[in-house]
Every structure is written in structure tokens, then in C-alpha cells.
Design an enzyme around this catalytic site. Structure first.
Site, PDB file in Angstrom:
ATOM      1  N   GLY A  84      22.603  44.412  38.418  1.00 28.79           N
ATOM      2  CA  GLY A  84      23.833  44.943  38.989  1.00 28.79           C
ATOM      3  C   GLY A  84      24.415  45.993  38.060  1.00 28.79           C
ATOM      4  O   GLY A  84      24.845  45.657  36.954  1.00 28.79           O
ATOM      5  N   GLY A 107      28.735  45.524  35.401  1.00 29.48           N
ATOM      6  CA  GLY A 107      27.426  45.646  34.781  1.00 29.48           C
ATOM      7  C   GLY A 107      27.330  46.845  33.866  1.00 29.48           C
ATOM      8  O   GLY A 107      26.789  46.763  32.758  1.00 29.48           O
ATOM      9  N   HIS A 151      36.519  28.573  38.175  1.00 24.74           N
ATOM     10  CA  HIS A 151      37.045  29.935  38.084  1.00 24.74           C
ATOM     11  C   HIS A 151      37.597  30.265  39.464  1.00 24.74           C
ATOM     12  O   HIS A 151      36.986  30.961  40.275  1.00 24.74           O
ATOM     13  CB  HIS A 151      35.938  30.907  37.683  1.00 24.74           C
ATOM     14  CG  HIS A 151      36.402  32.333  37.557  1.00 24.74           C
ATOM     15  ND1 HIS A 151      37.491  32.698  36.797  1.00 24.74           N
ATOM     16  CD2 HIS A 151      35.910  33.494  38.101  1.00 24.74           C
ATOM     17  CE1 HIS A 151      37.665  34.002  36.879  1.00 24.74           C
ATOM     18  NE2 HIS A 151      36.726  34.511  37.670  1.00 24.74           N
TER      19      HIS A 151
END
Length: 320
Positions: free
Chosen positions: A29, A34, A194
Site C-alpha cells: 500500500g 504507506g 482500535h
């Protein structure tokens, strides 16, 4: 007289991966997160880097740009590709890819994200079976578990990075509420999902050597918790998404593994009875070094925090 340059030495070919190098870092990515992570790795000369992206031109473009940030005395390289075979021999594989943009919840595209993760998992198993895998894509805890299940990698070689980011945000919110400098807040950690069921651990946090629980009312704690949960949405009022915070927290993990510098942070890993929780990945305190996850730290929590952690694990399990 016109000088003809053989195609084989066109300058841009330097940024197209030729062969997998031993010990490199592969980032799946090459979007905002990224590429920010790749920039940190390159500018700090961490290791050779391969950016893999579905649209190869984007990966090559980012590699060309980031290569200009590599220190002049460094021998590391960065390249871009869409070919998963180029991650061969990677020491670390980081998954930052996304199938789209979520707006209301990190789980709203869970079906697409799980499918994407399954496809990436099969490629990593095929070409980098000995790598340590760091998951950053959301829903973080679900995808970390799915990768473990699909890959059958040893549990110490797979972890998800997000709780350390949540902890950084918790530290900042505590500092703002207590009118202190961020550096004066210690042991501010966030555990669990998360997501909306994350668990800020007030019982261990300190401000200038004073427990924050001695300085905060219950209403203040509730307000901080709500701000923490909604931090990513508030951030999106001003920019597209979190980039630098998660990139830096992920970089710290990569540096720990690559340089064998042990760190202790909360990260999403597989629980097998710790905290009375099993068969789910959520954020808990761990030690990380060259081997990946070196161990789980079972810290003392208040009864409320432990109960909240178990509830958070149950919520994540419902998505599996």
C-alpha cells in the site's frame, strides 16, 4: 549529433524492483500512510524498501520521490512495484493498504477489507513466509486476527499497530486537560479495540509524578475518553485522515525489529488467556524486538478497566 540512450539504462528503471533483497522492508500500500512510513524508513536509513501497490505507477512515483530523502552516505534503496514476488526475502512486511475510505466507523467496510487482507495474506505466505508482519489497515484488530488465521504464521510474528497511536492521543488529551506539557504525562496507555470500545488506562497515568486520577473528576475522565474515541473524526474535519501519527508509531516498531532494539508498547496481538481473554487480537502491552513479539506484559488494571477490556474483546470477537 543526437545522443541515443539505450532503453536498458533509462534512469527510471532504478525505481522498479528487480529482485527481492535479504532483510528488506516491504510495504503493501503506497497511499498516504504507506508512503509516509517509507519516507521515515528511507530518511533514517533503516533498510532497503519495496513499495507494493495495485497501481504500479503510484508505487514507482512514491519511490522516485522518497529516494531523494535517502542520506547521501547511505547504501539503502527504495523501489516500487505491483508484483508481490518482489517481496521475496523480506524481513518485515507492513500492510497499510485499504479498499476504500471509511467515514463513520473503522468497521464499515469490513467485508471488503477482510477480502483484501485474505488476498494479501496468500501472497505474503507464498513469497515472504519467514517475515514479521505488521498490520496497520483497519479494522485493525479484526485484520490482525484474520492474517494470523489465514497465514498460520507463528503468533509472535504478527502484530497490529494502533494502540500506541491511541496512547499518544491519550497523552496529548491528558496534557491539554491538566494544562501540562505533553512530556510531563507518563504511562498514558490505551488498550483494547482500535475503535469505540478502546480502554484508556487512567489508573497508571502520571502527571508530574502525581497520579492523574487524583487530578481528574469522573466527568473529566468521561470527557477525555469521548474525545479520544472521536479523535480520528475530529481530525478529519481538517484533513483527509491520520498519516504522520500512525506512520511514526509504525516506524518505531520497524526500527525495533530491524535494529533489535527492544521497546514496550501496546499493540494488537493474539491473546491466549491473558487478562482472562482468549482467541482474539486486541491492543495490550507487549515487548517487541528482532523476533517480533517477545512477550505480553500483564499489567495491573482497575476492576473497571479490566471489565472494559473484556467487553472490548467481546465486541471485536463479534466481527470474526
Amino acid at each position: 549529433m543526437q545522443c541515443k540512450i539505450p532503453k536498458s539504462i533509462f534512469w527510471y528503471e532504478h525505481y522498479i524492483v528487480q529482485e527481492g533483497k535479504l532483510g528488506m522492508i516491504s510495504i503493501i500500500g503506497s497511499g498516504r500512510v504507506g508512503s509516509a512510513l517509507a519516507f521515515l524508513c528511507a530518511s533514517n536509513t533503516l533498510d532497503d524498501i519495496v513499495l507494493v501497490n495495485k497501481t504500479e505507477s503510484e508505487a514507482i512515483g512514491e519511490a522516485m520521490d522518497i529516494s531523494n530523502a535517502i542520506p547521501k552516505n547511505s547504501s539503502i534503496t527504495i523501489s516500487g512495484t505491483s508484483d508481490f514476488s518482489k517481496i521475496r526475502n523480506s524481513e518485515i512486511v507492513v500492510i497499510t493498504a485499504s479498499s476504500g475510505t471509511y467515514l463513520k466507523s473503522r468497521t464499515e467496510m469490513i467485508g471488503q477489507q477482510v477480502k483484501m487482507l485474505q488476498e494479501i495474506s496468500s501472497e505474503v505466505v507464498k513469497f515472504a513466509p519467514n517475515s514479521k508482519v505488521v498490520v496497520v489497515s483497519n479494522p485493525l484488530d479484526v485484520l490482525t486476527y484474520v492474517f494470523l488465521r489465514e497465514s498460520k504464521f507463528p503468533k509472535n510474528k504478527v502484530l497490529g499497530v494502533a494502540s500506541s497511536l491511541d496512547s499518544s492521543r491519550f497523552q496529548l488529551l491528558l496534557a491539554e486537560e491538566l494544562k501540562a506539557n505533553q512530556s510531563e504525562i507518563k504511562d498514558a496507555i490505551v488498550l483494547g479495540e482500535h475503535g469505540d470500545s478502546m480502554v484508556p488506562v487512567f489508573s497508571r497515568a502520571m502527571c508530574k509524578d502525581t497520579p492523574v486520577e487524583d487530578l481528574l473528576s469522573e466527568e473529566q475522565k468521561k470527557s477525555i475518553t469521548l474525545k479520544l474515541i472521536g479523535y480520528w473524526k475530529k481530525l478529519r474535519d481538517y484533513k483527509a485522515r491520520s498519516v504522520f501519527g500512525i506512520a511514526k508509531n509504525t516506524y518505531d516498531v520497524l526500527e525495533s525489529i530491524s535494529k533489535d532494539k527492544q521497546i514496550s508498547i501496546p499493540a494488537s496481538v493474539l491473546l491466549e488467556g491473558q487478562y482472562g481473554i482468549s482467541d482474539v487480537c486486541i491492543g495490550i502491552p507487549v515487548k517487541i524486538s528482532k523476533n517480533g513479539v517477545d512477550g505480553i506484559n500483564e499489567i495491573k488494571l482497575s476492576d473497571f478497566e479490566l471489565d472494559s477490556l473484556k467487553k472490548s474483546a467481546k465486541i471485536v470477537k463479534e466481527y470474526l
